[in-house]
Write an enzyme that holds these catalytic residues in place. Structure first.
Site, short mmCIF file in Angstrom:
data_model
loop_
_atom_site.label_atom_id
_atom_site.label_comp_id
_atom_site.label_asym_id
_atom_site.label_seq_id
_atom_site.Cartn_x
_atom_site.Cartn_y
_atom_site.Cartn_z
N LYS A 79 1.36 -1.06 -0.17
CA LYS A 79 0.08 0.22 -0.10
C LYS A 79 0.55 1.31 -0.19
O LYS A 79 1.72 1.63 1.21
CB LYS A 79 -0.92 0.56 0.91
CG LYS A 79 -2.11 0.81 0.97
CD LYS A 79 -2.90 0.70 3.10
CE LYS A 79 -4.14 2.18 2.58
NZ LYS A 79 -5.18 1.44 3.94
N SER A 154 -9.56 1.91 2.89
CA SER A 154 -9.09 2.46 2.48
C SER A 154 -7.69 1.72 1.96
O SER A 154 -7.26 1.99 0.25
CB SER A 154 -8.18 3.44 3.53
OG SER A 154 -7.46 2.87 4.13
N SER A 178 -10.06 -0.32 7.49
CA SER A 178 -8.93 -0.16 5.86
C SER A 178 -8.56 -1.69 5.30
O SER A 178 -8.05 -2.22 4.70
CB SER A 178 -8.05 0.79 5.85
OG SER A 178 -8.80 1.73 5.84
#
Ligand SMILES: [Zn+2]
Lengths: 513, 491, 97
Positions: A79, A154, A178
């Site tokens: 990420k 997210s 997330s």
């Protein structure tokens, strides 16, 4: 069957036995990314030559019989909230579009030391704020199961990349769900470890007391494999805990006997869509068939979790994001245009004889900050910064922030009491399957309420895992969430693996791509 | 007090603790390195970086707090103080808000010149925080950029906040001197104001007696004072200014226009000038730093710190007065020179058995030598033992004080022992027979003196001492006097 | 409405954000919604509850006072939007920031 359909554990076996090389494997995944990602947009950055060079280097070491790390040759996607030395780390924000940290995050260093091949940086909600991945400054991620729908956020890029078979392993971060929420919406397995289990050093902070890094993969077995690399004490993170790391990969396949599952009454009420509830209840039956006992428990304060979270997280975020002011790194507004703008305003106020206005007019530095931050941050980040700034400001601290910290303790106590009676809590990950892109963008509050089942674990600091447990009528994945007492990742993984030996939801592949 | 008002002063002192590395990262705290060469991701607040507390900084802070008689709470924590400034790269300063590491202490000040009575100045709190960097401004206001050096960012500071217990600029100065001395004795800071390792902000206002009762002038925070002298002068100026403003406007604290303001000391013009602040800038939005964990301290730890403090200035002054019989003034002068000099003094006094004499020699001769050369007692080449030998000779009458000074100078110049230096100066003790012959000759040659003495004017014998010294510079004047009087009595 | 437009404007300065009139309008409405929702907490009596700022019950984490290599200046300044050979550069700092 393509290599991309194999799990990380299976691929590692092939690499170890010399059936395939890391260069082949990495090439196959890079090709898959090239083919699929224009539709999904899970990745923000791929460095094909660098990934292949790294794979070749690992292959060479393997060929010469040198000792190799636990993930030797396996691709891992990161990420883009994790710092990678000398490479862009953007947090999907205009603010950090050109930021290249001079250092690696601790988890990145650990992955490198384990001989993983870092295949690319994944898309996300800007600064990890969001539940749909629509807040990326570089465009949303599309759910591989239905590209008109959100992947969740997210860590939507990481979840979609695993679901679309673009990487066997990915790293995400989880502040209010997330990792678990996109894992649930994309039909993959995602673990949020106990707070303090994995070092946060080099994770660009959203809400420091809630953030935790964790893996996403296809199976619990794969998650166990990589968690063993990520977890452990880091002297560079004062909140990382110094306690032994179990050998997750070795114990994951041992079933739990006499497992006591708890269903929180509050997680099966209002807001939970019928087909999600049905899938979750079916999953519980699977556990019963495997010998687990099930009982209802109560988390009486769970209805306050979203409100608590949407005070604490924005407060911490407003502070963590103060550093993005255009002075030392990141975006800065055009200085000449800024000065010209100020001059125009000054002249207008002067002409109008507005001395009070002139007195209040920003100086050049303040205006530089304000323009920089308004240009660099997207709407959701601005909203949370405003909310947090307000809640911490003079006169409101006690009513908002302090109150939220107190309710946070009540929420933690709920979990502690529940875990006196049961080993794990089982329930839904999200109230509904993936919603349509754009469906909630104008209604922040309804977006926030989407996190209601995952937020509790972050507030309490405990671990949770999301595993695929069925599909909706539209063919969208549904996730089952398991939550455990602090530092019981081993229990979570073993329970998840038990389920995955009895079901095949986790093996399903998005049909469209 | 001639003015119809009382001056109310409280001081906030920032002390840089002498750690090798910064408060939350491993960068060096050394002063004077090229700009931006002592920074890392942590102290420049790069995304993803995290602070880890320096153990030594906490130890030094606790030591100081205990020496300031503070209470040490069992638990302390870190808070973020938030404001935007380019020398503060994170947009917040890690500091301590509602649970400082120490509170409710005091520091006793006194004045050996008697300008005020000894009194304890209460300390509200002493807490740790990180320093900011340095902004360098362009000379032409508003033109061009400011330049930022972050070397100092993250250096550990102890902020010591006093109650407004100080009643004059002289007391403020005494407080600062005493605090600095204490820090020196504790060896926790080099207290170098020029290098910014000790900084002072002062809050000052006046309580004025009026026929309608007492009124208070608005509080002013005075900044930018670069020496203790500057603090004293700025406060003198500010007290006078506030009185004049009040006479002119009558504005009092809390009334419209009576809010707290900030002024800077202009060293060149010797005046305080207003500094602009915006209303919103004081909303620091403190909250607990989630990246750092609390620190706990046990009663046993505090006791161990207390036991390890050593003798502090106040106790030392008392001991010098009691044990060595020196005056409060002398005790003050000696103690203010620091621990090493006091050790030299006590060794000297012990050896020569005369505290007052030792004090005189250390204060007049030793200190002059050190001050002239800008050196410390560690570099003074005559040991306390050797100096004691010299003082014994003076006490024994072998040397006059002024000859003794010559001998000390010779010892310092040549590195010789007392005896060698005396020989070099041609100083020998005079034989008793030789002395009797000399005195007899003098009496014979000065019948008027003999007559005067016999009539009770003993002072007259003084004239003979000078003559004796000119005949033989090594004679002991006391012995000459004594012998002459004895011989006259026999006559 | 839990928050006024004027308050939102003040907070935007505190947060160093610049909002257009339209943005101010939307922000006021959205913050109002959220603040209205979090009012929910006020129904709980938390007088005797200890606030929980950390997810962990850990204290006394220290590092030794050892100097470690700093970044070299080029590396430190590399990400700065504006700098010279030695320093970061920002618009003139005057009075209060
Ligand atoms: Zn540093």
């Amino acid at each position: 069957m393509s290599l991309t359909d194999l799990t990380a554990t299976e691929l590692l076996a092939k690499l170890t036995q010399g059936e395939i090389t890391s260069v082949e494997l990495t090439g196959v995944f890079l090709d898959r990314i090239a083919a699929v990602d224009p539709t999904i947009h899970a990745f923000l950055r791929i460095d094909r030559p660098a990934a292949l060079a790294r794979a070749a280097e690992i292959d060479a070491r393997r060929a010469s019989g040198q000792p190799l790390g636990a993930l030797a040759g396996l691709p891992v996607a990161l990420k883009d909230v994790l710092c990678t030395a000398g490479e862009p780390t953007t947090c999907a924000s205009r603010m950090l579009e050109n930021f290249r940290p001079p250092y690696d995050a601790t988890v990145v260093a650990r992955l490198r030391a384990a001989d993983a091949v870092l295949i690319g940086k994944t898309n996300m909600d800007e600064f990890a704020m969001g539940g749909s991945n629509e807040n990326s400054a570089f465009g949303p991620v599309h759910n591989p199961w239905d590209t008109d729908r959100v992947p969740g956020g997210s860590s939507g890029g990481s979840a979609a990349a695993v679901a679309a078979r673009m990487t066997p392993l990915a790293i995400g971060s989880d502040t209010g769900g997330s990792i678990r929420c996109p894992a649930g919406l994309c039909g993959v397995t995602g673990l949020k470890p106990t707070y303090g289990r994995v070092s946060r050093y080099g994770l660009v902070a959203f809400a420091s007391s809630l953030d935790q890094i964790g893996p996403l993969a296809r199976t619990a077995e794969d998650v166990a494999l990589i968690l063993g690399v990520l977890a452990g004490h880091d002297p560079a993170d004062s909140t990382s805990v110094d306690r032994p790391v179990p050998d997750y990969a070795r114990t994951v396949s041992k079933p739990l006997s006499g497992l006591r599952l708890g269903l929180a009454r509050e997680h099966f009420g209002e807001g939970l869509e019928g087909q999600v509830e049905r899938a979750v209840r079916e999953a519980i039956k699977v556990y019963e068939s495997l010998g687990a006992t099930v009982r209802e428990v109560s988390l009486p304060h769970s209805k306050y979790a979203v409100a608590t979270y949407y005070l604490i997280a924005p407060c911490e975020a407003s502070s963590n994001l103060a550093r993005y002011d255009g002075a030392h790194y990141g975006h800065r507004t055009n200085q000449e245009a800024m000065l010209a703008e100020l001059e125009i305003e000054r002249k207008a106020l002067d002409a109008a004889g507005d001395t009070e206005g002139l007195d209040r007019l920003d100086n050049a530095l303040v205006r530089m900050y304000r323009r920089t931050r308004s240009e660099g941050f997207g709407p959701e980040v601005r909203r949370r910064v405003m909310l947090g700034t307000y809640a911490l400001s003079a006169g409101y601290y006690d009513a908002y922030y302090l109150k939220a910290l107190k309710v946070r303790r009540l929420i933690r106590q709920d979990f502690d009491r529940a875990f006196e009676e049961v080993d794990l809590l089982a329930g839904p990950v999200t109230p509904t399957p993936a919603f349509r892109l754009g469906e909630k963008v104008d209604d922040p509050l309804s977006m926030y309420l989407f996190d209601l089942f995952t937020i509790g674990a972050n507030l309490a600091g405990i671990g949770g895992i999301s595993i695929p447990c069925g599909f909706s009528a539209e063919g969208l994945p549904i996730g089952l969430q398991l939550q455990a007492p602090p530092f019981e990742e081993e229990r979570l993984l073993r329970a998840a693996h038990m389920f995955q030996t009895a079901t095949d939801w986790h093996t399903r592949k998005p049909p469209a791509i | 007090m001639t003015e119809p008002y009382t001056i109310i002063i409280g001081l906030e002192v920032h002390v840089q603790l002498s750690t090798a590395s910064k408060l939350f990262c491993g960068c060096s705290t050394a002063f004077g390195s090229p700009a931006n060469t002592q920074t890392c991701p942590v102290c420049i607040g790069m995304p993803g970086s995290l602070p880890v507390m320096n153990r030594e900084a906490m130890a030094l802070a606790l030591k100081t707090a205990v020496a300031l008689n503070c209470e040490i709470p069992r638990r302390t924590k870190w808070d973020r103080k938030q404001y935007y400034y380019p020398d503060l790269p994170k947009g917040y300063q890690i500091s301590q808000f509602d649970l400082p590491l120490s509170e409710k202490g005091y520091l006793t000040i006194s004045d050996s010149r008697g300008r005020f009575e000894p009194k304890p100045i209460r300390i509200i709190r002493a807490h740790l925080e990180e320093d900011a960097g340095k902004s360098m401004h362009d000379e032409v206001a508003g033109k061009g950029d400011s330049r930022i050096d972050l070397n100092r960012t993250g250096t550990p500071l102890l902020e010591v906040v006093s109650e407004p217990d100080l009643r004059s600029p002289v007391e403020a100065r005494a407080y600062l001197d005493e605090l600095k001395l204490l820090l020196n004795y504790l060896d926790v800071s080099d207290c170098n104001m020029q290098e910014g390792s000790l900084r002072v902000d002062a809050n000052i206002n006046l309580h004025i007696d009026t026929p309608e009762g007492p009124v208070a002038t608005p509080i002013v925070e005075v900044k930018n004072m670069n020496s203790f002298r500057a603090v004293e002068r700025a406060l003198d100026f500010e007290a006078q200014r506030q009185y004049e403003v009040w006479q002119e406007t009558g504005t009092i604290m809390g009334a419209p226009g009576g809010h707290k303001t900030t002024r800077g000391w202009d060293e060149t013009a010797q005046v305080t000038v207003p500094q602009r602040t915006k209303e919103e800038s004081s909303d620091y939005r403190y909250f607990p730093d989630p990246d750092l964990v609390p620190v706990t301290t046990t009663e046993e730890q505090v006791e161990a710190i207390r036991a390890g403090l050593g003798e502090l200035p106040a106790a030392l002054r008392e001991r010098l007065q009691k044990t060595y019989n020196v005056t409060p003034y002398d005790a003050d002068v000696l103690v203010n020179q620091g621990r090493e000099l006091v050790d030299y003094f006590t060794e000297l006094a012990d050896r020569c058995g005369d505290g007052k004499m030792a004090a005189n020699w250390v204060e007049q001769d030793v200190l002059r030598w050190l001050n002239d050369r800008q050196i410390g007692i560690g570099e003074f080449s005559v040991s306390a033992d050797a100096l004691a030998g010299l003082l014994e000779k003076i006490k024994g009458g072998d040397l006059t004080t002024s000859r003794g000074r010559d001998v000390l100078t010779a010892m310092l110049d040549s590195g010789q022992s007392v005896d060698a230096a005396m020989r070099k100066l041609g100083i020998q003790s005079v034989d008793q027979n030789e002395l009797e012959t000399l005195c007899g000759e003098l009496l014979a040659a000065n019948p008027k003196v003999v007559e005067d003495v016999k009539e009770g004017r003993l002072k007259a014998v003084g004239a003979l001492i000078g003559q004796a010294k000119s005949r033989n510079p090594n004679v002991n004047p006391g012995q000459v006097r004594e012998l002459c009087l004895k011989l006259i009595e026999r006559m | 409405m839990a928050i006024s437009r004027e308050e939102v404007k003040k907070v935007s300065l505190l947060a160093r954000l610049q909002l257009s009139d339209a943005e101010l309008e939307t922000m006021t409405a959205q913050l109002g919604d959220i603040l209205g929702y979090v009012e929910l907490l006020s129904e709980l009596d938390t007088d005797k509850v200890e606030p929980m700022a950390h997810a962990l019950d850990v204290s006394n984490v220290f590092r030794d006072d050892k100097v470690r290599a700093s970044l070299d200046r080029g590396e430190a300044l590399a990400n700065a939007p504006k700098h010279d050979d030695e320093c970061y550069r920002v618009p003139a700092v005057l009075g209060d920031g």
